[in-house]
Design an enzyme around this catalytic site. Structure first.
Site, PDB file in Angstrom:
ATOM      1  N   HIS A  53       0.848  -1.201   0.000  1.00 44.42           N
ATOM      2  CA  HIS A  53       0.000   0.000   0.000  1.00 44.42           C
ATOM      3  C   HIS A  53       0.882   1.249   0.000  1.00 44.42           C
ATOM      4  CE1 HIS A  53      -3.609   2.371   1.461  1.00 44.42           C
ATOM      5  NE2 HIS A  53      -2.614   3.163   1.842  1.00 44.42           N
ATOM      6  N   GLU A  54       1.839   1.294   0.915  1.00 47.41           N
ATOM      7  CA  GLU A  54       2.704   2.470   1.027  1.00 47.41           C
ATOM      8  C   GLU A  54       3.639   2.599  -0.175  1.00 47.41           C
ATOM      9  OE1 GLU A  54       2.058   4.771   3.077  1.00 47.41           O
ATOM     10  OE2 GLU A  54       0.724   3.649   4.404  1.00 47.41           O
ATOM     11  N   HIS A  57       1.838   4.213  -3.077  1.00 50.70           N
ATOM     12  CA  HIS A  57       1.811   5.679  -2.980  1.00 50.70           C
ATOM     13  C   HIS A  57       3.146   6.273  -3.427  1.00 50.70           C
ATOM     14  CE1 HIS A  57      -2.042   5.969  -1.037  1.00 50.70           C
ATOM     15  NE2 HIS A  57      -1.653   5.429   0.106  1.00 50.70           N
TER      16      HIS A  57
END
Length: 191
Positions: A53-54, A57
């Protein structure tokens, strides 16, 4: 080329272990011995969901020409530990910080949607894997499905600093489709 500083790697690893640990603790009914047994499964399912997820980004921000780095938020990790004591997890372990010229609403929305979409894709991969894997791997895949669908839904809540607020400001229709998908996956994982 994507680079990770030593501090960023350290912050990601600390966040991943704490988040996996609190989920293992809550999933074990707050039994520390059972939580230690479940920790490897949550490291795979929660840890993978959190880290990817990170990184999603970060990669999207870099794609738009920005400098991006994950940084741990100590207060968020403490909050996760405290809430797990009460039987639920509110995790805000850190965030990808983005620096560069002005980030407009469109780009910010696209960077923000990357994380929840990653969790939705992981949830679907774990769901497919759960239909073909033998136990106990099937159980880990079911956990991965449930956790990643929930992470997507949680991050798409359109409030304050969560991804959902930025996505909603960028494009309410895309937010609605992503949130409805995450909701359906999360709701389905409860049964």
């Amino acid at each position: 080329m994507v680079r990770f500083s030593k501090g960023e790697v350290r912050d990601i690893l600390i966040s991943m272990v704490v988040i996996a640990g609190v989920f293992a603790y809550v999933f074990s009914g707050r039994n520390l011995q059972v939580a230690l047994i479940r920790l490897p499964a949550t490291l795979v399912t929660v840890g993978l969901g959190f880290v990817l997820h990170e990184i999603a980004h970060k990669l999207m921000a870099i794609r738009y020409g920005f400098w991006a780095e994950y940084r741990l938020w100590l207060e968020g990790l403490v909050l996760a530990l405290v809430t797990s004591y009460f039987g639920f997890v509110f995790a805000a372990p850190g965030a990808v910080y983005i620096h560069g010229n002005y980030i407009d609403r469109d780009v910010n929305g696209k960077i923000s949607i990357a994380g929840p979409l990653t969790n939705i894709m992981l949830a679907l991969i774990f769901l497919m894997a759960s239909s073909v894997l033998p136990s106990p791997f099937r159980d880990v895949a079911v956990l991965g499905y449930a956790v990643n669908s929930f992470l997507a839904l949680f991050n798409l809540i359109p409030i304050a600093v969560l991804d959902g607020a930025k996505v909603f400001r960028w494009n309410p229709l895309i937010w609605l489709i992503a949130a409805a998908s995450a909701f359906a996956l999360t709701f389905n994982s409860m049964f």
